[in-house]
Design an enzyme around this catalytic site. Structure first.
Site, PDB file in Angstrom:
ATOM      1  N   ASP A 122       0.812  -1.215   0.000  1.00 64.63           N
ATOM      2  CA  ASP A 122       0.000   0.000   0.000  1.00 64.63           C
ATOM      3  C   ASP A 122       0.850   1.271   0.000  1.00 64.63           C
ATOM      4  O   ASP A 122       0.479   2.263  -0.625  1.00 64.63           O
ATOM      5  CB  ASP A 122      -0.934  -0.002   1.218  1.00 64.63           C
ATOM      6  N   GLY A 123       1.985   1.242   0.682  1.00 65.19           N
ATOM      7  CA  GLY A 123       2.846   2.419   0.714  1.00 65.19           C
ATOM      8  C   GLY A 123       3.355   2.786  -0.668  1.00 65.19           C
ATOM      9  O   GLY A 123       3.336   3.958  -1.065  1.00 65.19           O
ATOM     10  N   SER A 156      -6.658   6.963  10.296  1.00 64.78           N
ATOM     11  CA  SER A 156      -7.876   7.481  10.932  1.00 64.78           C
ATOM     12  C   SER A 156      -8.700   6.368  11.559  1.00 64.78           C
ATOM     13  O   SER A 156      -9.258   6.535  12.648  1.00 64.78           O
ATOM     14  CB  SER A 156      -8.721   8.244   9.902  1.00 64.78           C
ATOM     15  N   THR A 209      -9.746   4.340   5.945  1.00 69.23           N
ATOM     16  CA  THR A 209      -9.467   2.944   6.307  1.00 69.23           C
ATOM     17  C   THR A 209      -8.015   2.750   6.751  1.00 69.23           C
ATOM     18  O   THR A 209      -7.564   1.620   6.913  1.00 69.23           O
ATOM     19  CB  THR A 209      -9.769   2.010   5.116  1.00 69.23           C
TER      20      THR A 209
END
Length: 268
Positions: free
Chosen positions: A53-54, A174, A171
Site C-alpha cells: 500500500d505504501g 484514521s 481505512t
C-alpha cells in the site's frame, strides 16, 4: 496504450521481477517503461505499481497530478489499494484490454492539498499533525493544543494531534484512531482527533468543499503527509488544507467489492 511500471524492490524481493513484468507486457504488444523512482513517472497512460500500500500510495500522488491511471499489484502485506494479488499478476491482460478500450470502471479518489514552506504537497490518505517530543527540552509542553477553523466555525483540540483524512484514508490511520469508514466515492473529508484530552472531541465528517485551517496554540507538531514527515509547526504557526483540483483514477474490475475488501483485508 503506454504503460509505466514501478516496483518496490524490497517487496518484490528483487529488481528482476519488475524487469520481467515489463518484458511480459512488451511481449504482449504494450509499450512498457520501467521507472526506478516516483519522480520519473511521466509520459504514460497507465501506471502499474508492484508493491504494498505504501508504494501504491506514494506513486499515486505523482501519477494523479499527471492524469495517469493506476493499477496496484499487491506484493506487500495488506494491499488494500491493490486491484490484484501477486499470484494474479500474469492474469492482468484481459483487464488491460478493457482499460484500453475505455470499458472498465474508474474509481476516482480525492486528494488533499496544502502548501508548506513554499512547497505544495498532496495526500491520498491524510494530513497528520502529531505532537512532537523534544528530548533536549523535556520541560516543553507535552500536550499539543490546536485550533481548527472550518468555514465559520472553530474548535480547540488538546491531545496528541489531529488527522484530516480522505475517504481513502478513512481505512488507514484514521480508522486506528477511532474514525469512521467512508466509501471511496463519498465527497467528504474526515477530521479525527488523536488521543484527545477531552471525551467530547470525536471524529467529524465534513463536505470536501470545506477548507481547514489548523493553528498551533501550544506545543510543537510534526506535519506528516501519508506517513512522511515534511516539517514542523510551532506555537503561533498554522496550516491550510483543502481538496486538490484533481483526483486519482483507479481502474477496477467488475467483481471488485469495497465491502468485501474491508471484510477480507481488515479482519486479518
Amino acid at each position: 496504450m503506454k504503460i509505466g511500471v514501478i516496483g518496490n524492490a524490497t517487496k518484490t524481493e528483487n529488481q528482476h521481477i519488475n524487469e520481467q513484468f515489463v518484458d511480459f507486457l512488451q511481449a504482449n504488444g504494450y509499450q512498457a517503461t520501467l521507472f526506478s523512482a516516483n519522480k520519473e513517472i511521466d509520459g504514460v497512460d497507465l501506471l502499474i505499481v508492484l508493491g504494498g500500500d505504501g508504494a501504491i500510495l506514494h506513486a499515486t500522488t505523482i501519477a494523479a497530478q499527471k492524469r495517469i491511471k493506476v493499477i496496484g499489484i499487491n506484493y506487500g502485506t495488506l494491499g488494500f489499494l491493490a486491484e490484484y494479488e501477486k499470484t494474479e499478476a500474469l492474469d492482468i491482460l484481459p483487464f488491460l484490454q478493457s482499460v484500453e478500450k475505455g470499458e472498465s470502471r474508474i474509481l476516482k479518489r480525492s486528494l488533499l492539498e496544502f502548501t508548506f514552506n513554499g512547497e505544495t504537497h498532496y495526500a491520498l490518505n491524510e494530513v497528520a499533525l502529531q505532537r512532537y517530543f523534544d528530548d533536549k527540552h523535556p520541560e516543553a509542553p507535552q500536550i499539543l493544543k490546536l485550533q481548527i477553523k472550518v468555514g465559520d466555525g472553530s474548535d480547540e483540540i488538546s491531545g496528541d494531534g489531529v488527522l484530516i483524512s480522505t475517504p481513502t484514508g478513512s481505512t488507514a490511520y484514521s480508522l486506528s484512531a477511532g474514525g469512521a469508514i467512508l466509501t471511496p466515492e463519498v465527497p467528504a473529508f474526515l477530521l479525527t482527533p488523536v488521543c484527545a484530552f477531552s471525551m467530547n472531541k470525536r471524529p467529524i465528517v465534513f463536505p470536501d468543499s470545506e477548507q481547514f485551517e489548523i493553528s498551533v496554540l501550544r506545543g510543537k507538531t510534526i506535519v506528516l503527509v501519508d506517513g512522511r514527515a515534511v516539517g514542523q509547526l510551532s506555537s503561533g504557526e498554522s496550516l491550510r488544507v483543502k481538496k486538490a483540483p484533481f483526483a486519482a483514477e483507479f481502474p477496477i474490475r467488475e467483481e471488485s467489492d469495497f465491502f468485501r475488501k474491508i471484510k477480507d483485508k481488515l479482519n486479518k
